[in-house]
Scaffold this motif. Structure first.
Motif, PDB file in Angstrom:
ATOM      1  N   VAL A   1       0.844  -1.198   0.000  1.00 47.07           N
ATOM      2  CA  VAL A   1       0.000   0.000   0.000  1.00 47.07           C
ATOM      3  C   VAL A   1       0.877   1.245   0.000  1.00 47.07           C
ATOM      4  CG1 VAL A   1      -1.688   1.341   1.320  1.00 47.07           C
ATOM      5  CG2 VAL A   1      -1.943  -1.137   1.144  1.00 47.07           C
ATOM      6  N   ARG A   2       1.897   1.228   0.846  1.00 49.71           N
ATOM      7  CA  ARG A   2       2.798   2.373   0.949  1.00 49.71           C
ATOM      8  C   ARG A   2       3.553   2.601  -0.359  1.00 49.71           C
ATOM      9  NH1 ARG A   2       3.388   7.293   2.478  1.00 49.71           N
ATOM     10  NH2 ARG A   2       5.503   7.890   3.086  1.00 49.71           N
ATOM     11  N   ALA A   3       3.988   1.513  -0.995  1.00 50.75           N
ATOM     12  CA  ALA A   3       4.720   1.633  -2.262  1.00 50.75           C
ATOM     13  C   ALA A   3       3.838   2.247  -3.339  1.00 50.75           C
ATOM     14  CB  ALA A   3       5.218   0.252  -2.711  1.00 50.75           C
TER      15      ALA A   3
ATOM     16  N   ARG B   1      -5.201   5.181  -7.077  1.00 51.22           N
ATOM     17  CA  ARG B   1      -6.277   4.246  -7.416  1.00 51.22           C
ATOM     18  C   ARG B   1      -5.886   2.822  -7.031  1.00 51.22           C
ATOM     19  NH1 ARG B   1      -7.455   3.691 -13.656  1.00 51.22           N
ATOM     20  NH2 ARG B   1      -5.454   2.594 -13.465  1.00 51.22           N
ATOM     21  N   LEU B   2      -4.644   2.431  -7.333  1.00 51.28           N
ATOM     22  CA  LEU B   2      -4.175   1.092  -6.997  1.00 51.28           C
ATOM     23  C   LEU B   2      -4.094   0.910  -5.492  1.00 51.28           C
ATOM     24  CD1 LEU B   2      -3.061  -1.655  -7.866  1.00 51.28           C
ATOM     25  CD2 LEU B   2      -0.788  -0.607  -8.003  1.00 51.28           C
ATOM     26  N   SER B   3      -3.600   1.918  -4.798  1.00 49.21           N
ATOM     27  CA  SER B   3      -3.506   1.846  -3.343  1.00 49.21           C
ATOM     28  C   SER B   3      -4.877   1.623  -2.715  1.00 49.21           C
ATOM     29  CB  SER B   3      -2.896   3.145  -2.804  1.00 49.21           C
ATOM     30  OG  SER B   3      -3.042   3.231  -1.399  1.00 49.21           O
ATOM     31  N   LEU B   4      -5.860   2.357  -3.177  1.00 47.35           N
ATOM     32  CA  LEU B   4      -7.214   2.223  -2.637  1.00 47.35           C
ATOM     33  C   LEU B   4      -7.845   0.888  -3.010  1.00 47.35           C
ATOM     34  CD1 LEU B   4      -8.561   5.836  -3.291  1.00 47.35           C
ATOM     35  CD2 LEU B   4      -8.032   4.807  -1.065  1.00 47.35           C
TER      36      LEU B   4
ATOM     37  N   ILE C   1      -6.250  -1.975  -3.578  1.00 42.78           N
ATOM     38  CA  ILE C   1      -5.604  -2.999  -2.747  1.00 42.78           C
ATOM     39  C   ILE C   1      -6.250  -3.018  -1.366  1.00 42.78           C
ATOM     40  CG2 ILE C   1      -3.465  -3.576  -1.523  1.00 42.78           C
ATOM     41  CD1 ILE C   1      -1.922  -2.632  -3.989  1.00 42.78           C
ATOM     42  N   GLN C   2      -6.472  -1.832  -0.803  1.00 45.21           N
ATOM     43  CA  GLN C   2      -7.078  -1.747   0.529  1.00 45.21           C
ATOM     44  C   GLN C   2      -8.538  -2.185   0.513  1.00 45.21           C
ATOM     45  OE1 GLN C   2      -5.714   1.831   2.993  1.00 45.21           O
ATOM     46  NE2 GLN C   2      -5.108   2.473   0.922  1.00 45.21           N
ATOM     47  N   ALA C   3      -9.238  -1.889  -0.573  1.00 43.60           N
ATOM     48  CA  ALA C   3     -10.655  -2.274  -0.679  1.00 43.60           C
ATOM     49  C   ALA C   3     -10.799  -3.795  -0.713  1.00 43.60           C
ATOM     50  CB  ALA C   3     -11.278  -1.658  -1.927  1.00 43.60           C
ATOM     51  N   ILE C   4      -9.950  -4.451  -1.491  1.00 38.66           N
ATOM     52  CA  ILE C   4     -10.016  -5.913  -1.587  1.00 38.66           C
ATOM     53  C   ILE C   4      -9.647  -6.548  -0.255  1.00 38.66           C
ATOM     54  CG2 ILE C   4      -9.006  -7.959  -2.674  1.00 38.66           C
ATOM     55  CD1 ILE C   4      -8.613  -6.289  -5.211  1.00 38.66           C
ATOM     56  N   CYS C   5      -8.566  -6.048   0.358  1.00 36.60           N
ATOM     57  CA  CYS C   5      -8.066  -6.678   1.580  1.00 36.60           C
ATOM     58  C   CYS C   5      -8.954  -6.419   2.788  1.00 36.60           C
ATOM     59  CB  CYS C   5      -6.644  -6.180   1.864  1.00 36.60           C
ATOM     60  SG  CYS C   5      -5.731  -7.235   3.009  1.00 36.60           S
TER      61      CYS C   5
ATOM     62  N   ARG D   1      -8.926  -7.206 -14.673  1.00 37.76           N
ATOM     63  CA  ARG D   1      -8.197  -7.955 -13.645  1.00 37.76           C
ATOM     64  C   ARG D   1      -6.738  -8.188 -14.036  1.00 37.76           C
ATOM     65  NH1 ARG D   1     -11.373 -13.437 -13.125  1.00 37.76           N
ATOM     66  NH2 ARG D   1      -9.664 -13.940 -11.701  1.00 37.76           N
ATOM     67  N   CYS D   2      -6.470  -8.361 -15.335  1.00 40.65           N
ATOM     68  CA  CYS D   2      -5.086  -8.568 -15.783  1.00 40.65           C
ATOM     69  C   CYS D   2      -4.235  -7.328 -15.560  1.00 40.65           C
ATOM     70  CB  CYS D   2      -5.070  -8.954 -17.263  1.00 40.65           C
ATOM     71  SG  CYS D   2      -5.845 -10.543 -17.622  1.00 40.65           S
ATOM     72  N   ASN D   3      -4.834  -6.163 -15.781  1.00 42.17           N
ATOM     73  CA  ASN D   3      -4.114  -4.910 -15.551  1.00 42.17           C
ATOM     74  C   ASN D   3      -3.849  -4.698 -14.066  1.00 42.17           C
ATOM     75  OD1 ASN D   3      -4.070  -4.313 -18.276  1.00 42.17           O
ATOM     76  ND2 ASN D   3      -5.945  -3.108 -18.215  1.00 42.17           N
ATOM     77  N   ILE D   4      -4.812  -5.087 -13.237  1.00 47.85           N
ATOM     78  CA  ILE D   4      -4.638  -4.972 -11.784  1.00 47.85           C
ATOM     79  C   ILE D   4      -3.492  -5.865 -11.338  1.00 47.85           C
ATOM     80  CG2 ILE D   4      -5.709  -5.397  -9.536  1.00 47.85           C
ATOM     81  CD1 ILE D   4      -8.425  -4.808 -10.898  1.00 47.85           C
ATOM     82  N   TRP D   5      -3.469  -7.081 -11.872  1.00 51.03           N
ATOM     83  CA  TRP D   5      -2.401  -8.037 -11.557  1.00 51.03           C
ATOM     84  C   TRP D   5      -1.047  -7.438 -11.934  1.00 51.03           C
ATOM     85  CZ3 TRP D   5      -3.077 -13.587 -10.452  1.00 51.03           C
ATOM     86  CH2 TRP D   5      -1.868 -14.279 -10.394  1.00 51.03           C
ATOM     87  N   ALA D   6      -0.953  -6.899 -13.139  1.00 53.07           N
ATOM     88  CA  ALA D   6       0.311  -6.337 -13.627  1.00 53.07           C
ATOM     89  C   ALA D   6       0.753  -5.143 -12.782  1.00 53.07           C
ATOM     90  CB  ALA D   6       0.156  -5.916 -15.090  1.00 53.07           C
ATOM     91  N   GLU D   7      -0.196  -4.289 -12.410  1.00 52.27           N
ATOM     92  CA  GLU D   7       0.141  -3.124 -11.590  1.00 52.27           C
ATOM     93  C   GLU D   7       0.644  -3.546 -10.217  1.00 52.27           C
ATOM     94  OE1 GLU D   7      -2.172   0.504 -11.440  1.00 52.27           O
ATOM     95  OE2 GLU D   7      -3.455  -0.244 -13.051  1.00 52.27           O
TER      96      GLU D   7
END
Length: 281
Positions: free
Chosen positions: A116-118, A126-129, A131-135, A203-209
């Motif tokens: 999350v910090r990275a 958007r990616l940080s949020l 990741i936190q939303a899923i977890c 989902r593939c883009n999320i995985w790559a990010e």
């Protein structure tokens, strides 16, 4: 009786059948890919036999893990059933269920926070949020599209899929973070996590990010994938509440046996437990 020909034409009809059965787009895509791989292995062949399929099954076992092979065989068997070729269906490979998870693939709470910090340091808000939303909710990565501006206002997400519906509650802190994000990004309705064109993230883009964060976060790439966030949620919830039945409902599992996989200990924890027994002279 005329034996149905197994070819691309039948595969197209099989895909239409899956759509009518209201299978998810991901399932349809996977089943089609697995069946197409089978047909490509026997180019121009129409007279399939059980021996040919058994040989193909053996070839798969030599190339892939058993769990992957079984998922392919499920798709192929469904195709054979649709084509009324029950004689070609093969048995899945029996796999003894593991009593523990592999430590090297387990994402820890510390590693999650580093991810999350990275993302934040790289200005990937958007990616940080996400990741936190899923977890923090335990949703599947494909279910993020159900997190909408409307659901944020209610504090509840209604997820529909696999022929059933479930309700997921949003932590208040997450809800406020996402509402603030939507306000600043001009997202007034619909899904929160969207591309610049307004489409839900792939989902593939999320995985790559997520994979791109590994090095800067100091997290092994084998641990850095969206589904591991769901695992971390499940394990954290179970350790706190010790309620596997309620956890199964939250995760949307039809069977508690599936949920038990998420709550099993790691191989390292198992070894430590054995050492503490002190049963050696």
């Amino acid at each position: 009786m005329e034996i149905p020909v197994l070819n691309e034409g039948q595969l197209d009809r099989f895909k239409l059948h899956l759509i009518e059965e209201e299978r998810s787009p991901n399932t349809i895509e996977k089943y089609s890919r697995d069946v197409r791989a089978l047909l490509a292995n026997f180019p121009g062949e129409v007279g399939f036999t059980k021996e040919m399929i058994l040989d193909y099954k053996q070839c798969l076992l030599e190339k892939y893990k058993t769990t992957s092979v079984n998922s392919m065989l499920v798709a192929i068997n469904q195709f054979f059933r649709f084509c009324k070729r029950e004689d070609l269906r093969v048995k899945l490979v029996k796999v003894q269920r593991s009593t523990f998870r592999e430590h090297r693939r387990e994402l820890s709470l510390v590693e999650y926070k580093r991810l999350v910090r990275a993302a934040q340091l790289k200005k990937k808000e958007r990616l940080s949020l996400l990741i936190q939303a899923i977890c923090s909710t335990g949703i599947r990565v494909s279910e993020h599209r159900f997190i909408t501006v409307e659901s944020l206002r209610k504090g509840v997400v209604r997820i529909v899929g696999k022929g059933k519906e479930r309700t997921v509650f949003l932590p208040d802190k997450l809800r406020k973070m996402l509402l603030d994000y939507c306000r600043r990004k001009g997202i007034s309705s619909g899904p929160v996590f969207v591309t610049r064109y307004g489409n839900p993230l792939n989902r593939c883009n999320i995985w790559a990010e997520m994979k791109a964060l590994c090095a800067s976060a100091g997290v092994e790439s084998t641990k850095c994938f969206p589904h591991n966030l769901r695992h971390l949620f499940a394990l954290s919830y179970y350790r706190l509440e010790k309620d596997v039945v309620r956890l199964a409902d939250i995760l949307g599992h039809a069977s508690i046996e599936t949920t038990r996989i998420y709550t099993s200990t790691t191989d390292t924890e198992c070894r430590r437990s054995l050492e503490r027994l002190s049963l050696l002279a």
